[in-house]
Design an enzyme around this catalytic site. Sequence first.
Site, mmCIF file in Angstrom:
data_model
loop_
_atom_site.group_PDB
_atom_site.id
_atom_site.type_symbol
_atom_site.label_atom_id
_atom_site.label_comp_id
_atom_site.label_asym_id
_atom_site.label_seq_id
_atom_site.Cartn_x
_atom_site.Cartn_y
_atom_site.Cartn_z
ATOM 1 N N ASN A 17 14.560 2.635 12.802
ATOM 2 C CA ASN A 17 13.945 2.778 14.136
ATOM 3 C C ASN A 17 13.715 1.403 14.782
ATOM 4 O O ASN A 17 13.880 1.238 15.996
ATOM 5 C CB ASN A 17 12.626 3.536 14.033
ATOM 6 C CG ASN A 17 12.845 5.043 14.019
ATOM 7 O OD1 ASN A 17 13.308 5.607 14.998
ATOM 8 N ND2 ASN A 17 12.534 5.680 12.900
ATOM 9 N N LEU A 94 3.716 2.971 6.807
ATOM 10 C CA LEU A 94 3.083 4.021 6.011
ATOM 11 C C LEU A 94 1.600 3.797 5.749
ATOM 12 O O LEU A 94 0.953 4.639 5.129
ATOM 13 C CB LEU A 94 3.823 4.179 4.671
ATOM 14 C CG LEU A 94 5.290 4.601 4.806
ATOM 15 C CD1 LEU A 94 5.920 4.784 3.431
ATOM 16 C CD2 LEU A 94 5.420 5.883 5.633
ATOM 17 N N LEU A 96 -2.465 3.296 6.821
ATOM 18 C CA LEU A 96 -3.411 3.612 7.900
ATOM 19 C C LEU A 96 -3.863 2.294 8.530
ATOM 20 O O LEU A 96 -4.272 1.370 7.829
ATOM 21 C CB LEU A 96 -4.610 4.365 7.321
ATOM 22 C CG LEU A 96 -5.604 4.911 8.338
ATOM 23 C CD1 LEU A 96 -4.953 6.002 9.200
ATOM 24 C CD2 LEU A 96 -6.844 5.468 7.645
ATOM 25 N N HIS A 113 6.717 9.909 14.608
ATOM 26 C CA HIS A 113 6.576 10.848 13.494
ATOM 27 C C HIS A 113 7.738 11.842 13.546
ATOM 28 O O HIS A 113 8.053 12.366 14.625
ATOM 29 C CB HIS A 113 5.237 11.586 13.602
ATOM 30 C CG HIS A 113 4.998 12.493 12.439
ATOM 31 N ND1 HIS A 113 4.642 12.009 11.190
ATOM 32 C CD2 HIS A 113 5.105 13.834 12.303
ATOM 33 C CE1 HIS A 113 4.529 13.022 10.348
ATOM 34 N NE2 HIS A 113 4.802 14.144 11.001
HETATM 35 C C1 GRF Z 1 11.252 7.785 10.123
HETATM 36 O O1 GRF Z 1 11.547 9.144 9.914
HETATM 37 C C2 GRF Z 1 9.927 7.670 10.803
HETATM 38 O O2 GRF Z 1 9.660 8.663 11.728
HETATM 39 C C3 GRF Z 1 8.971 7.815 9.670
HETATM 40 O O3 GRF Z 1 9.584 7.097 8.612
HETATM 41 C C4 GRF Z 1 10.989 7.079 8.793
HETATM 42 C C5 GRF Z 1 11.328 5.629 8.821
HETATM 43 O O4 GRF Z 1 12.636 5.369 9.006
HETATM 44 N N1 GRF Z 1 7.651 7.481 10.038
HETATM 45 P P1 GRF Z 1 13.111 3.892 9.314
HETATM 46 O O5 GRF Z 1 12.371 2.926 8.382
HETATM 47 O O6 GRF Z 1 12.854 3.592 10.750
HETATM 48 O O7 GRF Z 1 14.577 3.898 8.970
#
Ligand code: GRF
Length: 240
Positions: A17, A94, A96, A113
């Site tokens: 992402n 991941l 908080l 999410h």
């Molecule tokens: C994605 O599905 C995101 O929504 C979730 O963790 C995953 C991370 O993927 N929170 P990346 O590290 O961006 O490849």
Amino acid sequence: MSEAYRVAVLASGSGSNFQAILDRLHAEPASPVRVTRLVASQGGIGAIERAEAAGVPVSTLPGGSGGGPEGEEGFLLRTLREADADLVVLAGYLRLVPARVVRACWGRMINIHPALLPAFGGEGMYGARVHRAVLQRGARVTGVTVHFVDEAYDRGPIVAQWPVPVLEDDTPEALAARVLAVEHRVLPAVVDALSRDEVALDESGVVRWRRPWFPGARFRAEDDSVPLGIAPPGHGPGGS
Ligand code: GRF
């Protein structure tokens, strides 16, 4: 170009992402978005390699999780202040975020999410666990949510969502891959809209869009090869 819109990204994993933001916005001369820092929750993750390849400075949470002598809260506050970020993006982060950091970044921190919140979210709901839960429950539609961050996991005001149909013979892996492809469109689209002041959180905590929302609006034609599952109004069969 007008003034840069400075973005700090927090990640814990592969960073795909984060890469989508780099490719669609940071590397795009027409976009004001410039990623000024990657904050990694631990060393050795794919997101760090991606940052190094793009020349984005990296700060890694010391001690694996403790935040070192200044503590996690102090480390994050200092790092985000140094990055001078207009926006903080949790992209597969991941941990908080400590409450003081949330308050310091209120209305300027978003999370992505891989489900349609408020379903299939909260503590412990990340990665494959989300998609397994969707399939076990028999949900017919899942999707992607981007929301402003508050003190709880996956709870803050929702900025944007996009649906992904669940197929008859889906596995958690197949579903995760289709959802992730949509994440890579929705997250940059939201960052783009925030950078252009097209959406914001108002004083009463309500998200206000100044234009109709859909993730295909801003991007190049080749992006249409990514299956969005359901076409936005006016952009697919039966659209009006
Ligand atoms: C994605 O599905 C995101 O929504 C979730 O963790 C995953 C991370 O993927 N929170 P990346 O590290 O961006 O490849």
